[in-house]
Design a protein around this motif. Structure first.
Motif, short mmCIF file in Angstrom:
data_model
loop_
_atom_site.label_atom_id
_atom_site.label_comp_id
_atom_site.label_asym_id
_atom_site.label_seq_id
_atom_site.Cartn_x
_atom_site.Cartn_y
_atom_site.Cartn_z
N VAL A 329 54.71 107.18 -140.05
CA VAL A 329 54.34 106.97 -138.65
C VAL A 329 55.02 108.00 -137.77
O VAL A 329 54.42 108.60 -136.88
CB VAL A 329 54.69 105.54 -138.20
CG1 VAL A 329 54.50 105.38 -136.70
CG2 VAL A 329 53.83 104.54 -138.96
N MET A 330 56.29 108.23 -138.06
CA MET A 330 57.03 109.24 -137.28
C MET A 330 56.34 110.59 -137.37
O MET A 330 56.21 111.30 -136.38
CB MET A 330 58.47 109.37 -137.81
CG MET A 330 59.39 108.25 -137.33
SD MET A 330 61.00 108.31 -138.15
CE MET A 330 61.69 109.79 -137.44
N LYS A 331 55.92 110.92 -138.57
CA LYS A 331 55.25 112.22 -138.75
C LYS A 331 53.95 112.28 -137.97
O LYS A 331 53.65 113.27 -137.30
CB LYS A 331 54.97 112.45 -140.24
CG LYS A 331 56.17 112.93 -141.00
CD LYS A 331 55.78 113.26 -142.42
CE LYS A 331 56.80 114.15 -143.07
NZ LYS A 331 56.43 114.47 -144.44
N VAL A 332 53.18 111.21 -138.06
CA VAL A 332 51.89 111.20 -137.35
C VAL A 332 52.12 111.27 -135.84
O VAL A 332 51.35 111.88 -135.12
CB VAL A 332 51.08 109.94 -137.74
CG1 VAL A 332 49.82 109.86 -136.91
CG2 VAL A 332 50.75 109.96 -139.22
N LEU A 333 53.21 110.66 -135.40
CA LEU A 333 53.49 110.66 -133.96
C LEU A 333 54.14 111.95 -133.49
O LEU A 333 54.50 112.08 -132.33
CB LEU A 333 54.37 109.48 -133.59
CG LEU A 333 53.75 108.10 -133.78
CD1 LEU A 333 54.72 107.02 -133.35
CD2 LEU A 333 52.44 107.99 -133.00
N GLY A 334 54.30 112.89 -134.39
CA GLY A 334 54.71 114.21 -133.95
C GLY A 334 56.17 114.57 -134.15
O GLY A 334 56.68 115.49 -133.50
N SER A 335 56.88 113.86 -135.07
CA SER A 335 58.24 114.31 -135.32
C SER A 335 58.17 115.56 -136.19
O SER A 335 57.31 115.68 -137.04
CB SER A 335 59.03 113.23 -136.04
OG SER A 335 58.75 113.25 -137.41
N ARG A 336 59.06 116.48 -135.92
CA ARG A 336 59.06 117.70 -136.73
C ARG A 336 59.64 117.38 -138.10
O ARG A 336 60.40 116.44 -138.26
CB ARG A 336 59.88 118.79 -136.03
CG ARG A 336 59.15 119.35 -134.81
CD ARG A 336 59.94 120.47 -134.20
NE ARG A 336 61.30 120.03 -133.91
CZ ARG A 336 62.34 120.84 -133.84
NH1 ARG A 336 62.19 122.13 -134.05
NH2 ARG A 336 63.53 120.39 -133.55
N LEU A 337 59.30 118.21 -139.07
CA LEU A 337 59.77 117.96 -140.44
C LEU A 337 61.29 118.03 -140.50
O LEU A 337 61.94 117.22 -141.15
CB LEU A 337 59.16 118.98 -141.41
CG LEU A 337 57.65 118.90 -141.55
CD1 LEU A 337 57.19 119.87 -142.63
CD2 LEU A 337 57.20 117.50 -141.90
#
Ligand SMILES: Nc1ncnc2c1ncn2[C@@H]1O[C@H](COP(=O)(O)OP(=O)(O)O)[C@@H](O)[C@H]1O
Ligand SMILES: [Mg+2]
Lengths: 428, 235
Positions: A329-337
């Motif tokens: 979810v964090m990734k989908v919401l735009g957290s950088r790798l």
């Protein structure tokens, strides 16, 4: 994502799983404590070595021997002594010739090894008296007595074994004291076999009692080398034994101005063909031994820290399993790798750091306990203790535990970072 | 140039030796500020299509361009940054962080952008008020109903003012009354902020909110209906 938010998020994540975080931190605490305490024992031991050495004698002394294997001329004669004095960084040279003599006062006699020395060197070598004074040129046949040497006196006419006699005499206050090379002097049973001529005893006087020390000089008796030579020469004439006018010393000790120069001076002497021994040689050996023991101890500690590291990795991997969806979810919401990676690394490092910090505190406690118990058990009152935690060890302890945290967290962090966001959010 | 250009997308899954053709060449465009509903029955390939558009999955063939940039060709790293700036996402099962309050959940995308806590909390609060949850700011997800949770999800997707918002079955877990409320809310805010909204659903009634309806069957576009125009039948 800025660092403060990242930290807060990491701390929250750890807090959310209090029990597991605590257990993982506990592992690190035990590991850190084990390694710090183990190393502290090694360091304490090294320090104890050093202190012991300092008590045993000066670290700046080098003892010189003639080279028994022959080769170059390494006779310890006057010429050699002068050449030693000219070596760089040499402060003083104490040359001794040993001679076995008999001393008598009143009804007591003693068989003693006398050291003939050059009076100039005494002060430089730290000779000190508790009573009387050091020898001077004008003292004819004067003697300096080591504190323990006076126990050698006995009354030859007593039935009691000489070793069992307890004799108390004030050496400085004796009216007449004599010294001789004649070993039969004063003995009630005379050996009648030979009709060897017997030398007359020489008058002597004790001018000072040397301060007690663990050094050999506690048992030594010192005399001006010139006086000794004269006595030997005179007595040799009477008995008809050979006397070599050429003075050869038995024992030469060189005092170097600084511990750091001892090795160089020893080397110079070795090159010239002499054999040498110094406390520093032993110190080096002891240090190496101490290092080895330290390594072994640290290794034992390291095993427990390694177990703790596995614990951290395990916790973080478990955490990833539980948080797979969250990470997705964090990734989908735009957290950088990198944020995901940093988050996991931070959490792992925090476990390491907290564990390290508490472990350090615990180590100080354990160290104190060991020192108290050790002092009691070994009777080392006032000693500096078995365990010793210098500042660098404390700092290294925390740094190392954090590093362990980071390393253990690296694989899980990488894994979290590479998690497919899609797979993660599909995990219903 | 349209905001989103989907061009001949094909996706083949391999299940052992069997091939599943989830998408068989799908093309359409979405304009800025448009509400687009991708309609189709279960298994028709809608989610697969949406995932390709959001860059969560790579197509076997074809491309998706958003604002002229091919999301289908981007690296994971670039995609993350691209999503952070341009894309909002609404999930069927809300996917809120259970440990965080409604406010913190909504502020999360802004946190990822590195916006300070004061500014992002203010923006999140405002967004929660917009979705009618001004009084639920401090509530945790498990203290809210499904409809409320999805409204938090909507606030979270829209708080960043992304130009594109994707929603996969956003009302799939809600009853019809709540569904209608949530749909209306979503559409209203997107319209108000001129954000393109792409909704995937099997529920035909959602079509009423759409500017454009893309009907999908068995991985192919059946037809595209644009409100105010007549039906475009596809071959
Ligand atoms: N990861 C996958 N592996 C294999 N088959 C998949 C995968 N994802 C989806 N599919 C298949 O692709 C087709 C379309 O799926 P999906 O896009 O989820 O449909 P929808 O969202 O319209 O219900 C289905 O037949 C589904 O079984
Ligand atoms: Mg679906």
């Amino acid at each position: 994502m800025n660092s403060i938010d990242l930290f807060l998020m990491g701390i929250r994540n750890l807090w959310r799983r209090k029990a597991r975080t605590f257990l993982t931190v506990l592992g690190v605490i035990i590991g850190t404590t084990a390694i710090i305490v183990m190393v502290s024992l090694g360091l304490g031991m090294e320090r104890a070595f050093m202190e012991q050495m300092e008590q045993m004698g000066s670290l700046t002394n080098v003892t010189v021997y003639k080279n028994w294997e022959g080769g170059s001329d390494t006779e310890l004669n006057q010429k050699a002594i002068e050449s030693f004095k000219n070596i760089e960084n040499v402060e003083a040279v104490l040359a001794q010739k040993n001679s076995y003599m008999k001393i008598s006062t009143g009804k007591y006699i003693a068989s003693l090894g006398i050291n003939g020395v050059d009076l100039d060197a005494l002060e430089a070598f730290g000779f000190q008296t508790t009573e009387g004074r050091l020898l001077e040129e004008t003292d004819k046949n004067g003697l300096l007595f080591g504190a323990q040497a006076m126990n050698e006196f006995y009354n030859p006419r007593k039935k009691q074994n000489r070793w069992e006699q307890e004799v108390e005499i004030d050496l400085l206050e004796q009216k007449r004291m004599v010294i001789t090379t004649d070993q039969m002097y004063g003995e009630p049973v005379q050996d009648m076999s030979g009709d060897m001529k017997r030398p007359k005893p020489h008058d002597t006087k004790v001018v000072g009692i040397l301060a007690e020390s663990q050094d050999i000089r506690g048992w030594g008796i010192y005399m001006d080398i010139n006086d000794m030579q004269k006595i030997l020469e005179t007595d040799a004439k009477v008995t008809g034994q050979k006397f070599d006018k050429n003075l050869v010393y038995d024992d030469v000790t060189i005092k170097v101005n600084n511990v750091d120069n001892v090795a160089a001076v020893s080397e110079t002497l070795k090159v010239q063909g002499y054999q040498t021994w110094s406390m520093t040689d032993m110190l080096e050996e002891m240090r190496n031994t101490a290092r080895t023991i330290q390594l072994v101890l640290a290794g034992i500690g390291a095993v427990s820290l390694f177990v703790a590291a596995i614990g951290i990795t395990n916790t973080m991997v478990m955490s990833i399993y539980e948080r797979t969806r969250e990470i997705g979810v964090m990734k989908v919401l735009g957290s950088r790798l990198v944020d995901i990676k940093r988050l996991f690394l931070f959490e792992a490092a925090l476990i390491g750091g907290i564990g390290g910090l508490i472990g350090l505190g615990l180590s100080f406690g354990v160290s104190k306990l060991i020192n108290q118990l050790g002092a009691g058990a070994l009777g080392m009152e006032g000693g500096s203790g078995l365990s010793y935690i210098p500042v660098w060890l404390a700092a290294a302890g925390i740094g190392f535990s954090m590093l362990i945290g980071l390393i253990s967290g690296y694989y899980p962090a990488k894994r979290a970072m590479n998690l497919s966001a899609l797979d993660a959010i599909r995990t219903e | 140039m349209s905001l989103i250009e989907v061009k001949d997308i094909k996706k083949v899954y391999r299940l052992g030796s069997e091939k599943v053709h989830a998408l068989r060449g799908v093309s359409f465009n979405i304009e800025a500020g448009e509400v687009c509903v991708i309609l189709g029955k279960s298994g028709s390939g809608k989610s697969t299509l949406l995932n390709m558009m959001a860059g969560l999955e790579k197509p076997t063939k074809g491309s998706v361009k958003i604002k002229g940039e091919a999301v289908t060709k981007m690296s994971e790293k670039r995609l993350a940054i691209f999503r952070q700036k341009n894309v909002g996402f609404i999930f069927q099962s809300y996917n809120l962080m259970g440990a965080l309050t409604a406010l913190e959940n909504v502020a999360m995308p802004l946190t990822f952008r590195g916006i300070g806590s004061k500014r992002r909390n203010a923006a999140a609060k405002k967004m929660l008020e917009n979705v009618g949850l001004g009084d639920r700011v401090k509530h945790k997800p498990n203290q809210m109903s499904g409809g409320q949770q999805q409204r938090v999800g909507i606030a979270r997707a829209l708080v960043g003012k992304a130009e594109v918002v994707f929603a996969d079955e956003p009302t799939g877990n809600l009853d019809s009354k709540t569904s209608a409320e949530v749909m209306k809310l979503m559409v209203d805010i997107c319209k108000h902020n001129n954000q393109a909204l792409v909704i995937v659903t099997h529920d035909g009634s959602v079509g009423q909110y759409a500017d454009k309806i893309v009907s999908i069957l068995d991985g192919e576009v059946q037809n595209i209906v644009v409100k105010g125009e007549k039906k475009h039948e596809q071959a």
